[in-house]
Design an enzyme around this catalytic site. Structure first.
Site, PDB file in Angstrom:
ATOM      1  N   ASP A  52      59.990 -33.468 -44.087  1.00  0.00           N
ATOM      2  CA  ASP A  52      61.080 -32.460 -43.371  1.00  0.00           C
ATOM      3  C   ASP A  52      61.001 -33.166 -42.000  1.00  0.00           C
ATOM      4  O   ASP A  52      61.569 -32.688 -40.951  1.00  0.00           O
ATOM      5  CB  ASP A  52      60.883 -31.217 -43.436  1.00  0.00           C
ATOM      6  N   SER A  53      59.854 -33.796 -41.764  1.00  0.00           N
ATOM      7  CA  SER A  53      59.688 -34.352 -40.240  1.00  0.00           C
ATOM      8  C   SER A  53      60.848 -35.447 -39.854  1.00  0.00           C
ATOM      9  O   SER A  53      61.059 -36.038 -38.795  1.00  0.00           O
ATOM     10  CB  SER A  53      58.334 -35.233 -40.216  1.00  0.00           C
ATOM     11  N   ASP A  91      59.884 -32.993 -49.397  1.00  0.00           N
ATOM     12  CA  ASP A  91      59.626 -31.624 -48.780  1.00  0.00           C
ATOM     13  C   ASP A  91      60.607 -30.757 -49.061  1.00  0.00           C
ATOM     14  O   ASP A  91      62.018 -31.145 -48.836  1.00  0.00           O
ATOM     15  CB  ASP A  91      59.386 -31.724 -47.273  1.00  0.00           C
ATOM     16  N   LYS A 121      57.184 -30.827 -52.179  1.00  0.00           N
ATOM     17  CA  LYS A 121      55.872 -30.215 -51.618  1.00  0.00           C
ATOM     18  C   LYS A 121      56.447 -29.163 -50.708  1.00  0.00           C
ATOM     19  O   LYS A 121      57.489 -28.972 -50.401  1.00  0.00           O
ATOM     20  CB  LYS A 121      55.365 -31.241 -50.505  1.00  0.00           C
ATOM     21  N   GLU A 123      55.153 -25.646 -48.430  1.00  0.00           N
ATOM     22  CA  GLU A 123      53.915 -25.082 -47.303  1.00  0.00           C
ATOM     23  C   GLU A 123      53.778 -23.612 -47.637  1.00  0.00           C
ATOM     24  O   GLU A 123      54.619 -22.687 -47.839  1.00  0.00           O
ATOM     25  CB  GLU A 123      54.659 -25.085 -46.038  1.00  0.00           C
ATOM     26  N   GLU A 190      46.586 -30.228 -42.975  1.00  0.00           N
ATOM     27  CA  GLU A 190      46.937 -30.550 -41.778  1.00  0.00           C
ATOM     28  C   GLU A 190      45.982 -29.816 -40.670  1.00  0.00           C
ATOM     29  O   GLU A 190      46.009 -28.503 -40.424  1.00  0.00           O
ATOM     30  CB  GLU A 190      48.418 -30.117 -41.384  1.00  0.00           C
TER      31      GLU A 190
END
EC number: 2.1.2.11
Length: 272
Positions: A52-53, A91, A121, A123, A190
């Site tokens: 998502d970066s 993501d 992925k 979070e 992270e």
């Protein structure tokens, strides 16, 4: 004997688990488009992450929050066409799973069905365990993400190092153990202290992939544009630049502009 050889035609989750058992480090990088992904898949990369970066490096946003599920699927479809060998992970963007486990599994199914990705992925820790359970129950391989979780940037108050205090470190360890117990095949850690990264990696049997988590975890991940030196304004301590493409690209385009302005391009050999 190291597991990772050129003979492996397709990296699987089982390969990643075995790599940890052999103490062989896992390489992971982001990709968002077909052209770059085509190159990456020829390098021996283990995992390609459609992160998502993309919200930052592709769309110019200051956070990962604006990117949508439809946009993530579009990027992932492009990357999937190029990535044949590496494991492809996508993501789940902000808003596609938080607070609603039914929505979470629907979002994850869309990603897998519409992109052909190998895994997703997500979070968070204890607060998203119901979503993780539902996604895993649908048979979708899931990678966790703990420590600095960019989708929670407003709650965290910035991009500072996480889990420095004893109680925070203990909570991260508990979340990591929970994600492994639920069935996650790997976790990204992270921006946490290297000592904590080492402790979590030694505690868990699944691979821990670090970004700013020190050298003792089971693998490393970086954003492609960052490690290629394209974004000159982004220089966190954990980043190692392997090229200076900002200046390479800038000088190349400047040269092209001058050739056009001076009528040096195209020449006779470049004309029909």
């Amino acid at each position: 004997m190291p597991l990772h050889t050129g003979d492996i035609r397709k990296i699987t989750i089982q390969h990643l688990i075995e790599m940890k058992s052999y103490c062989e480090k896992i390489s992971m990088i982001t990709a968002y488009d077909y052209s770059m992904a085509s190159i990456i898949d020829k390098t021996g990369m283990d995992i390609v992450l459609v992160g998502d970066s993309a919200s930052n490096v592709m769309a110019g946003n200051t956070t990962t929050l604006p990117i949508t599920l439809d946009q993530m699927i579009w990027y992932a479809q492009s990357v999937r066409k190029a990535v044949q060998r590496a494991l492809l992970c996508v993501d789940m963007p902000f808003g596609s799973y938080q607070g609603n486990s039914k929505k979470a599994v629907h979002s994850a199914i869309r990603i897998i069905k519409e992109t052909g990705a190998d895994a997703i992925k997500i979070e968070g820790g204890k607060e998203i365990c119901e979503s993780v359970k539902r996604i895993l129950s649908a048979g979708i391989p899931t990678m966790g993400h703990l420590g600095l979780t960019p989708q929670s940037i407003n709650k965290l108050g910035g991009y500072s190092i996480q889990a420095k205090k004893k109680d925070e470190a203990q909570r991260l360890m508990e979340d990591a153990c929970l994600l492994e117990e639920l069935g996650c095949f790997s976790i990204v850690l992270e921006k946490i202290p290297a000592k904590l990264g080492k402790q979590v990696s030694e505690k868990l049997s699944i691979p821990l992939i670090g970004i700013g988590a020190g050298p003792y975890v089971d693998g490393q991940v970086l954003v492609l544009q960052d490690m290629l030196g394209i974004n000159k304004s982004f220089a966190p301590r954990f980043l190692r630049c392997y090229a200076d493409l900002y200046n390479v690209i800038k000088k190349s385009v400047e040269h092209y502009v001058q050739d056009v302005k001076n009528a040096n391009f195209p020449n006779e050999q470049e004309s029909y």
